[in-house]
Design a protein around this motif. Structure first.
Motif, PDB file in Angstrom:
ATOM      1  N   TYR A 222      27.060 -18.289  22.730  1.00  0.00           N
ATOM      2  CA  TYR A 222      25.805 -18.984  22.444  1.00  0.00           C
ATOM      3  C   TYR A 222      24.755 -18.706  23.525  1.00  0.00           C
ATOM      4  N   GLY A 223      25.059 -17.740  24.372  1.00  0.00           N
ATOM      5  CA  GLY A 223      24.160 -17.404  25.469  1.00  0.00           C
ATOM      6  C   GLY A 223      24.583 -18.066  26.762  1.00  0.00           C
ATOM      7  N   ARG A 224      24.306 -17.415  27.872  1.00  0.00           N
ATOM      8  CA  ARG A 224      24.683 -17.979  29.170  1.00  0.00           C
ATOM      9  C   ARG A 224      23.904 -19.264  29.447  1.00  0.00           C
TER      10      ARG A 224
ATOM     11  N   THR B  25      30.226 -15.918  26.410  1.00  0.00           N
ATOM     12  CA  THR B  25      29.087 -16.828  26.243  1.00  0.00           C
ATOM     13  C   THR B  25      28.464 -16.549  24.866  1.00  0.00           C
TER      14      THR B  25
ATOM     15  N   GLY C  79      20.876 -17.128  28.962  1.00  0.00           N
ATOM     16  CA  GLY C  79      20.719 -16.997  27.523  1.00  0.00           C
ATOM     17  C   GLY C  79      21.332 -15.754  26.912  1.00  0.00           C
ATOM     18  N   GLN C  80      21.837 -14.850  27.756  1.00  0.00           N
ATOM     19  CA  GLN C  80      22.407 -13.599  27.231  1.00  0.00           C
ATOM     20  C   GLN C  80      23.746 -13.855  26.545  1.00  0.00           C
ATOM     21  N   VAL C  81      23.912 -13.282  25.377  1.00  0.00           N
ATOM     22  CA  VAL C  81      25.148 -13.430  24.612  1.00  0.00           C
ATOM     23  C   VAL C  81      26.173 -12.407  25.093  1.00  0.00           C
TER      24      VAL C  81
END
Length: 255
Positions: free
Chosen positions: A147-149, A145, A139-141
């Motif tokens: 939109y997040g991992r 990425t 989820g990390q931007v």
């Protein structure tokens, strides 16, 4: 007047190039202090990575060698085998150690090379603009990425200490952080222990340090310190993952 604190002789006077709030400088000081306190600064040989610490040779007041991207453990192996009386360490980021250098790291560990590895985990590629790294959180931007991992597309992060504790040649693996004073003190103890292990001939030791990257995280330095505490430590728990009390591998004495 009693001297309570002074600059370590293990660092040069050159101003570092690191971004404001980056904790590379803290880790540099801990490594340098440990070498000085153990009385091995004059015998130390460090291996620089490709990454934010690529110019570490300007900052550490000991002999330094530059390695190709990801190859620091292989270069360090050659140095240590040629000069077994020296204290040899690598200083590597997550892109260097856990991406292009994964095989070098695992095989140096499997051989039980008598080295000390300082591994900086800031969950992102710092030097090249903030792309997703092997350690980027779900989820990390990042720049790659936005939109997040997505673990379904990019896979899960690599937990290096958890991986290496299963390798018989690893004498010691601990994960620490440098976002608070108590964590910094524990990190210093871990780094010093890793060097002491090398002096005792115990084999491969690695200290993983959770570090900040305010610039590429898009945060202030204070926010970045909090992010380590709130996000990174829950995914990368701190602590000792393996501590063998025997020389070169073996399962005896496993903590």
């Amino acid at each position: 007047m009693a001297v309570l604190f002074q600059k370590t002789k293990g660092l040069t006077d050159k101003e570092t190039h690191y971004c404001p709030g980056c904790t590379h400088g803290i880790v540099h000081r801990l490594v340098a202090e440990s070498l000085e306190e153990l009385g091995v600064l004059g015998d130390a040989i460090g291996v620089c990575p490709v990454g934010c610490a690529v110019m570490a040779y300007d900052y550490f007041n000991c002999d330094m060698v530059e390695a190709p991207h990801g190859r620091a453990p292989a270069v360090a192996t050659g140095i240590k085998r040629a000069r077994p009386g020296n204290v040899v360490f690598t200083y590597q980021g997550d892109g260097d150690l856990a991406a292009i250098g994964t095989a070098e790291t695992v095989h140096a560990a499997a051989r039980g090379e008598n080295l000390t590895v300082i591994f900086i985990n800031n969950a992102i590629y710092g030097m090249t603009g903030g792309q997703m790294a092997p350690t980027t959180l779900p989820g990390q931007v990042t720049q790659t990425t936005p939109y997040g991992r997505d673990v379904n597309y990019s896979g899960f992060p690599v937990r290096v200490c958890e991986l290496l504790r299963e390798v018989d040649g690893v004498a010691y693996a601990e994960r620490v952080a440098v976002n608070t004073v108590p964590h910094i003190l524990k990190a210093k103890a871990a780094i010093k222990k890793a060097f002491r292990n090398q002096l005792d001939g115990k084999g491969f030791s690695i200290v993983e340090v959770l570090s900040t990257c305010p610039t590429n995280w898009g945060m202030t330095p204070v926010e970045a310190l909090s992010w380590v505490e709130e996000k990174m430590i829950s995914y990368y728990p701190l602590g000792v993952y393996i501590d063998r009390n025997v020389h070169h591998g073996g399962k005896e004495g496993q903590a």
